[in-house]
Design an enzyme around this catalytic site. Structure first.
Site, PDB file in Angstrom:
ATOM      1  N   ASP A   5       0.789  -1.243   0.000  1.00  0.00           N
ATOM      2  CA  ASP A   5       0.000   0.000   0.000  1.00  0.00           C
ATOM      3  C   ASP A   5       0.819   1.290   0.000  1.00  0.00           C
ATOM      4  O   ASP A   5       0.436   2.264   0.670  1.00  0.00           O
ATOM      5  CB  ASP A   5      -0.981  -0.001   1.182  1.00  0.00           C
ATOM      6  N   LYS A  47      -6.644  -4.959  -3.291  1.00  0.00           N
ATOM      7  CA  LYS A  47      -7.328  -5.587  -2.160  1.00  0.00           C
ATOM      8  C   LYS A  47      -8.360  -4.623  -1.577  1.00  0.00           C
ATOM      9  O   LYS A  47      -8.087  -3.442  -1.417  1.00  0.00           O
ATOM     10  CB  LYS A  47      -6.302  -5.994  -1.089  1.00  0.00           C
ATOM     11  N   CYS A  94      -2.373  -2.284   7.763  1.00  0.00           N
ATOM     12  CA  CYS A  94      -2.310  -3.243   6.641  1.00  0.00           C
ATOM     13  C   CYS A  94      -1.101  -4.162   6.705  1.00  0.00           C
ATOM     14  O   CYS A  94      -1.185  -5.323   6.274  1.00  0.00           O
ATOM     15  CB  CYS A  94      -2.370  -2.489   5.323  1.00  0.00           C
TER      16      CYS A  94
END
Ligand code: TIU
Length: 219
Positions: free
Chosen positions: A24, A128, A161
């Site tokens: 990310d 995702k 995350c």
């Protein structure tokens, strides 16, 4: 076999069965005007992870290590965004218009990975909808097909995350090494304690190392 120095103890790994997983590193988290800032955070804290991750990525590419990137985000119609996530944070931010496009929406400028760490052909990008990289994605299948056993993990944010992904990966049998200078949080204390949690109790979720040790380990 190679060895990476780390805590709570060194870990043997084979470059051929190891993947670098970069989580990310999207504009929406690390730059002003995106999701991270909308949630009330100082995004500049995350930029510390960029340069060390660049060094790690360069080294991994030179060794032809498998590299995978993830992005958190949603379909433009938000049909994969649970209502409970949409309204979290005190207001609705996901899908609203910001200076980098619609927040956390696939295809928008803010949703994409920062230029410094941009994927090259051959490096899968996992889109995702959740915090974990295994939930509702084909990451596990991709790793199984490559016979991957070890994950070198970088990205943001450590306690959200990165932690969720490492926990998911650990339960699926992967050995995870989190590089402490290649992760960051909006909350430095969470970053520190989050790293402690990973390596505690004899590597309960994984190992903690750093960019220098990783680069030395594959050299
Ligand atoms: N808010 C926060 O710390 N993180 C996220 O929402 N997503 C990720 O960590 N990528």
């Amino acid at each position: 076999m190679s060895v990476i120095q780390g805590e709570p103890f060194p870990l043997e790994f084979d470059v051929a069965t190891t993947a670098l997983l970069i989580i990310d590193m999207q504009r929406d988290f690390v730059l002003p005007g995106g999701f991270g800032e909308k949630l009330g955070n100082d995004t500049s804290l995350l930029l510390a992870a960029v340069e060390p991750t660049q060094r790690v990525l360069d080294a991994a590419r030179k060794k032809k290590m498998f590299v995978i990137h993830t992005r958190e985000g949603h379909r433009p119609d938000l049909s994969d965004c649970p209502p409970a996530k949409l309204t979290r944070g005190g207001a609705t931010f996901i899908g609203t218009q910001g200076p980098m496009g619609r927040i956390l929406v696939r295809g928008e400028q803010g949703h994409d990975i920062i230029n410094q760490l941009y994927p090259v052909p051959g490096e899968p990008v996992i889109d995702k909808p959740g915090k974990g990289s295994f939930h509702a994605t084909d990451l596990h299948q991709i790793l199984l097909d490559r016979r991957i056993k070890t994950l070198i993990v970088c990205g943001v944010t450590l306690e959200v995350c990165v932690h969720t992904t490492v926990r998911e990966a650990n339960d699926r049998g992967y050995e995870c090494v989190v590089l402490s200078d290649c992760v960051a949080s909006y909350f430095p204390e969470f970053n520190r304690v989050g790293l402690e949690m990973i390596k505690a109790q004899g590597a309960i979720f994984g190992w903690v190392s750093n960019a220098k040790n990783f680069i030395a380990g594959i050299s």
